[in-house]
Design an enzyme around this catalytic site. Sequence first.
Site, PDB file in Angstrom:
ATOM      1  N   CYS A   1     -45.896  40.262 -33.931  1.00  0.00           N
ATOM      2  CA  CYS A   1     -47.024  41.161 -34.209  1.00  0.00           C
ATOM      3  C   CYS A   1     -46.685  42.595 -33.788  1.00  0.00           C
ATOM      4  O   CYS A   1     -45.947  43.274 -34.492  1.00  0.00           O
ATOM      5  CB  CYS A   1     -48.303  40.654 -33.555  1.00  0.00           C
ATOM      6  SG  CYS A   1     -49.798  41.407 -34.259  1.00  0.00           S
TER       7      CYS A   1
ATOM      8  N   HIS B   1     -48.751  35.268 -35.548  1.00  0.00           N
ATOM      9  CA  HIS B   1     -48.672  34.877 -34.140  1.00  0.00           C
ATOM     10  C   HIS B   1     -48.313  33.402 -34.009  1.00  0.00           C
ATOM     11  O   HIS B   1     -49.194  32.539 -33.988  1.00  0.00           O
ATOM     12  CB  HIS B   1     -50.018  35.118 -33.440  1.00  0.00           C
ATOM     13  CG  HIS B   1     -50.282  36.538 -33.092  1.00  0.00           C
ATOM     14  ND1 HIS B   1     -49.803  37.117 -31.932  1.00  0.00           N
ATOM     15  CD2 HIS B   1     -50.992  37.492 -33.739  1.00  0.00           C
ATOM     16  CE1 HIS B   1     -50.204  38.378 -31.881  1.00  0.00           C
ATOM     17  NE2 HIS B   1     -50.917  38.634 -32.966  1.00  0.00           N
TER      18      HIS B   1
ATOM     19  N   GLU C   1     -47.457  31.963 -31.385  1.00  0.00           N
ATOM     20  CA  GLU C   1     -47.851  31.506 -30.045  1.00  0.00           C
ATOM     21  C   GLU C   1     -49.337  31.207 -29.901  1.00  0.00           C
ATOM     22  O   GLU C   1     -49.750  30.584 -28.915  1.00  0.00           O
ATOM     23  CB  GLU C   1     -47.433  32.556 -28.998  1.00  0.00           C
ATOM     24  CG  GLU C   1     -48.338  33.768 -28.860  1.00  0.00           C
ATOM     25  CD  GLU C   1     -48.149  34.841 -29.928  1.00  0.00           C
ATOM     26  OE1 GLU C   1     -48.550  35.987 -29.672  1.00  0.00           O
ATOM     27  OE2 GLU C   1     -47.619  34.525 -31.021  1.00  0.00           O
TER      28      GLU C   1
END
Length: 242
Positions: free
Chosen positions: A99, A186, A188
């Site tokens: 990001c 993202h 994660e």
Amino acid sequence: MTASLLPVLILHTGDPQDTLRDHHGGYAEQLCRAAGLRCGQASVVAVYQGEIPLSPAAYRAVLITGSPAMVTDHEPWSEASAVWLREAVAAGLPIFGVCYGHQLLAYALGGDVDYNPAGRSLGTRAVERTGADPLTAGLPDRFSAQMMHSQIVTRPPEGSAVLARADHDPHQLLRYAPGVYSCQFHPEFGTDFMREYLLRNAQVLSGKGLDVPALANALESTPLATGLLKKFLDLYASRATA
């Protein structure tokens, strides 16, 4: 010190709201967890708080977090991080940006970053593979990923390859050099974090024209996107030399 004992640098560029951080961990912690890094395997350097990483030779790989900041604000810590990243790429250090980290790495290497004319991207969205690469080998043509951003890479650096796109952004996953990647989505983030973010910011997001209940209901797990972090480390971090 052998390469296997060198830590993975987490270039920490910002954090979520305090309550979200308390419930789910900060961006560095979430990135470590998704990448499968245990305590002692990572060195977190909070550049947005003025911390400075060691020379690239001190690490076996770099993961760059997301941030609420904007690359186009050209904060001094961000500009200094861009200089360090150029040095790290030149030194052959494996890097994966997420990001803000995606935008920062692209900017550092000569690309352009700006607000997405298509507007803010938020929630679980489809990503389409556009190029062959060891990192994306075995992925289906389309897979889901979590997104939370307003800015994008509008022009990738010269010589980079686009490995994935989305309907709202043609540069979702980039390769700049062997072992140097970044993604706008993202990998994660989990659904619990995304849902709490949406609900806690519902009033503001609704005021910007987003259908928060629909976005929350459409959230789904994204194991294929998450798996890119571990695969990156497996492919490139073990090869680094001290």
